[in-house]
Design an enzyme around this catalytic site. Structure first.
Site, short mmCIF file in Angstrom:
data_model
loop_
_atom_site.label_atom_id
_atom_site.label_comp_id
_atom_site.label_asym_id
_atom_site.label_seq_id
_atom_site.Cartn_x
_atom_site.Cartn_y
_atom_site.Cartn_z
N CYS A 2 12.34 -23.86 -7.80
CA CYS A 2 12.65 -25.17 -8.37
C CYS A 2 14.04 -25.54 -7.86
CB CYS A 2 12.70 -25.13 -9.89
SG CYS A 2 11.19 -24.55 -10.66
N ARG A 27 12.20 -28.12 -2.76
CA ARG A 27 12.07 -26.89 -3.55
C ARG A 27 10.99 -27.01 -4.63
NH1 ARG A 27 16.13 -23.41 -2.94
NH2 ARG A 27 15.65 -22.44 -4.94
N TRP A 75 8.77 -26.73 -9.62
CA TRP A 75 7.57 -26.21 -8.94
C TRP A 75 7.03 -25.19 -9.92
CZ3 TRP A 75 4.76 -27.59 -4.89
CH2 TRP A 75 3.88 -26.67 -4.33
N ASN A 101 15.75 -22.10 -12.65
CA ASN A 101 14.94 -21.79 -11.47
C ASN A 101 14.71 -20.29 -11.47
OD1 ASN A 101 13.83 -21.61 -8.88
ND2 ASN A 101 15.84 -21.41 -7.93
N GLY A 102 13.44 -19.87 -11.44
CA GLY A 102 13.14 -18.44 -11.44
C GLY A 102 12.03 -18.14 -12.43
N GLU A 482 -4.93 -14.24 12.44
CA GLU A 482 -3.85 -15.12 11.98
C GLU A 482 -2.84 -15.35 13.12
OE1 GLU A 482 -3.55 -17.09 9.65
OE2 GLU A 482 -1.43 -17.46 9.38
N LYS A 486 -1.98 -19.10 14.53
CA LYS A 486 -0.62 -19.67 14.57
C LYS A 486 -0.33 -20.21 15.96
CE LYS A 486 -0.25 -19.94 11.26
NZ LYS A 486 -0.60 -19.92 9.91
N GLU A 489 -2.33 -23.46 16.66
CA GLU A 489 -2.03 -24.68 15.90
C GLU A 489 -0.65 -25.23 16.17
OE1 GLU A 489 -2.32 -24.25 11.65
OE2 GLU A 489 -1.39 -22.30 11.71
N HIS A 505 -18.34 -6.54 24.23
CA HIS A 505 -19.66 -7.17 24.14
C HIS A 505 -19.65 -8.60 24.70
CE1 HIS A 505 -21.14 -3.72 21.98
NE2 HIS A 505 -20.08 -3.78 21.19
N LYS A 605 -1.46 -30.84 6.05
CA LYS A 605 -1.16 -29.69 5.18
C LYS A 605 -2.28 -29.46 4.17
CE LYS A 605 1.63 -26.39 3.86
NZ LYS A 605 1.67 -25.22 4.74
C1 F6R Z 1 -2.97 -22.78 8.98
C2 F6R Z 1 -3.21 -23.57 7.80
C3 F6R Z 1 -4.61 -23.95 7.46
C4 F6R Z 1 -4.87 -23.74 5.97
C5 F6R Z 1 -6.24 -24.27 5.57
C6 F6R Z 1 -6.57 -23.97 4.13
O1 F6R Z 1 -1.63 -22.53 9.16
O2 F6R Z 1 -2.31 -23.90 7.09
O3 F6R Z 1 -5.54 -23.24 8.22
O4 F6R Z 1 -4.77 -22.37 5.70
O5 F6R Z 1 -6.30 -25.65 5.79
O6 F6R Z 1 -5.64 -24.56 3.27
P1 F6R Z 1 -5.52 -24.12 1.77
O7 F6R Z 1 -5.05 -22.71 1.75
O8 F6R Z 1 -4.55 -25.07 1.16
O9 F6R Z 1 -6.89 -24.22 1.17
#
Ligand code: F6R
Length: 610
Positions: A2, A27, A75, A101-102, A482, A486, A489, A505, A605
């Site tokens: 927060c 935050r 948050w 905050n915490g 993963e 990264k 993307e 294979h 996001k």
């Molecule tokens: C990758 C990324 C996306 C999310 C995906 C699911 O860096 O951010 O692949 O992981 O869109 O999002 P959430 O976890 O919010 O359901």
């Protein structure tokens, strides 16, 4: 995470507080509030929603100005993001206001004790106990009362407290959560982070743990919890405002990568007890239900799906429960066999991903028990699940998931061990050992972050490479997936994550000189097999990068062109450490290529479309 702010000085505090809160919105932004002290009068205004909503509420309420005020942007970690749960919180007499905050780990015990002594609580937050603890010290000076509250409360605390009988004063306190003071001309600022006051002053004092501070318009005094005055070390900030909002990092993504030790510590906080017992109090699911379960499904998308992959290995290994994983968008369309004894775990950082929500709705329609794992308190996933486990990573601004992934891994490890504990499938001693290893992860991740110069140097050499493979087996497989995601993307580079044993294979046909193959070989029971697979990649001309644990680097000296060494951890827990160098590699390749890592093209996001 927060944001808190405080101001004592000649300007009308309200505008200073609101401006500061806007600067701290990164935050947290689910609710906000301010408390102003004018003479002996305390005015509190707070609202669920963004700071703009608070501004509207303040305009309507027209609170008195005074010379002292504190503010908060939240948050949520305890209690839904409602107006009632927004900070500041007040005591029974309405003379004390607290922003925090915490996480107060022992809030439940403190709250019961305070209720027994006659205090009345009106919110669901852990923070409210602090207001009542300070009220108990009404015969002490405010600084002494806050020190006593700090001694009683366990966990992470950054506080700003006002009390009407000391109207020219804010008392701050810190343990575990950040707190800085800004020193102006006849005015003083307090905040979670420097951007909150950087437009007013560059002179700051960083507060250390277990300190209580008196803030007046003429300056600051710092004390330890026993009241012994401490020296004040002032420094001058050279960053501009934009850099300061990113904590001095060039991007939010890099800042968030570096926040991982703290985020993991927050996710673990209060969830393990002495003797290695897992205590997921907030799960609020009768243990009887968890004992009845005969099958587990874990559903998620994208990065969260990679956490689900790790969860499958963990749950099957620790509980012997058959566990299936599904990409959420596939789940309901394959007509999975679910019933009242199935446990469905939906993992979603945002808690709003429509595919994951649709999957858990489908599971509920089949009478299955649903646990949501989310980073956002009161998200749709949290509301629609029978029980919820929060990851507590704080807001993630960079579009690519980093700290939310490693905290999902840790949350799923906690949940896996909890299931083993409840179902009696692991002996308490072994659970205790793994709990101790979980507690060691924040420090180990901190150590892995020191590989950054090596990853940056590697990124410089690989910036123009067109094809990458990321390979691993068992727990290293989701890490490889993963690492590849990264790179795709944020750097827009073709990168395949694959099970190391599956390459022969088909995909091995793509390996030739110029292709980089990153092997993750930390999972001890399959390491030798992964190394054999990596030999096959080398024989086809691939450039070999190996991520291995300390003590095993000699095994890859003849194989690898680059070796990245991470600290040792037990199998599956090392997913948390192993992914960090791959985040850094993707990050630095993207920046070498001149790309906007915080806002990669074509991505959002939160994905609310099917
Ligand atoms: C990758 C990324 C996306 C999310 C995906 C699911 O860096 O951010 O692949 O992981 O869109 O999002 P959430 O976890 O919010 O359901």
């Amino acid at each position: 995470m927060c944001g808190i702010v405080g101001y004592v000085g000649p300007r009308p505090p309200l505008q200073v507080l609101i401006d500061g809160l806007h600067r701290l919105e990164y935050r947290g932004y689910d609710s906000a509030g301010v408390a102003l002290v004018d003479g002996s009068r305390l005015s509190v205004v707070k609202r669920a929603g963004r700071i703009a909503d608070l501004e509207e509420a303040v305009a309507a309420a027209e609170p008195p100005e005074g010379r002292v005020g504190v503010g908060h942007t939240r948050w949520a970690t305890h209690g839904a993001p409602t107006t009632l749960n927004a900070h500041p919180h007040t005591d029974c007499t309405g003379t004390v206001a607290v922003v925090h905050n915490g996480i107060v780990e022992n809030w439940a015990e403190l709250k019961s004790e305070l209720i027994r002594r006659g205090h009345r609580f009106i919110s669901d937050t852990d923070t409210e106990v602090i207001a009542h603890l300070v009220e108990e010290g009404s015969d002490l000076s405010l600084v002494e009362a806050v020190a006593e509250a700090m001694k009683a409360a366990e966990g992470a605390l950054a506080l700003a407290v006002v009390r009407t009988d000391q109207p020219g004063l804010i008392v701050g306190a810190r343990r575990g959560s950040p707190l800085v003071v800004g020193l102006g001309e006849s005015e003083t600022f307090l905040a979670s982070d420097i951007p909150a006051f950087l437009s007013h002053t560059r002179r700051v004092v960083v507060i250390e743990d277990d300190r209580v501070i008196e803030i007046r318009d003429g300056g600051v005094r710092i004390f330890d919890l026993d009241g012994v005055e401490q020296p004040l070390v002032e420094k001058v900030i050279e960053w501009d405002l934009a850099a300061a909002e990113r904590g001095g990092y060039p991007t939010f993504m890099l800042k968030e990568i570096h926040e991982q030790p703290q985020a993991i510590a927050d996710t673990l906080r209060g969830r393990t007890a002495d003797g290695g017992v897992i205590a997921l109090r907030e799960l609020e699911l009768p243990e009887q239900i968890l004992r009845m379960v005969d099958k587990v499904f874990v559903v998620a998308c994208g990065t969260s799906y990679h956490a689900a992959m790790m969860a499958k290995y963990a749950i099957e290994r620790w509980t012997r429960l058959p566990t299936e994983i599904d990409i959420a968008s596939e789940f309901r369309y394959r007509d999975p066999v679910l019933d009242g004894r199935s446990l469905v775990i939906g993992i979603s950082q945002s808690g709003e991903t429509i595919d994951t929500l649709a999957a858990v709705r489908y599971a509920k329609a089949q009478r299955s028990t649903v646990i949501g794992v989310s980073n956002v308190v009161d998200s749709a996933l949290a509301r629609e699940s029978d029980a919820v486990l929060y990851t507590r990573a704080g807001p993630e601004i960079g579009v690519a998931a980093t700290k939310t992934f490693t905290t999902q891994l840790v949350a799923m490890q906690l949940l896996g061990l909890y299931l083993a504990q409840v179902r009696g499938t692991m002996d308490p001693g072994t659970i205790g050992l793994l709990v101790a290893e979980l507690q060691a992860l924040p420090d180990k991740v901190g150590k892995v972050l020191q590989t950054e110069p090596q990853m940056e140097d590697m990124a410089r050499r690989f910036a123009q490479v067109r094809d990458f493979f990321f390979l691993g087996r068992s727990g290293d497989f989701p890490v490889a997936m993963e690492g590849a995601l990264k790179l795709k993307e944020i750097a827009y580079v073709r990168a395949e994550g694959y099970a190391a044993g599956e390459m022969k294979h088909g995909p091995i046909a793509l390996v030739e000189p110029g292709v980089v193959v990153v092997g993750v070989a930390t999972d001890s029971h399959v390491r030798q097999k992964t190394l054999s697979n990596m030999e096959e990649m080398k024989a086809r001309g691939g450039t070999i990068v190996m991520v291995v644990e300390e003590g095993t680097e000699d095994e890859v000296s003849g194989l690898a062109d680059e070796v990245v060494v991470i600290p040792q951890s037990p199998d599956l827990l090392c997913t948390v450490t192993a992914v960090v160098p791959l985040q850094l590699l993707a990050y630095h390749i993207a920046t070498q290529r001149g790309l906007d890592v915080d806002k990669p093209r074509n991505l959002a996001k939160t994905v609310t479309v099917e």
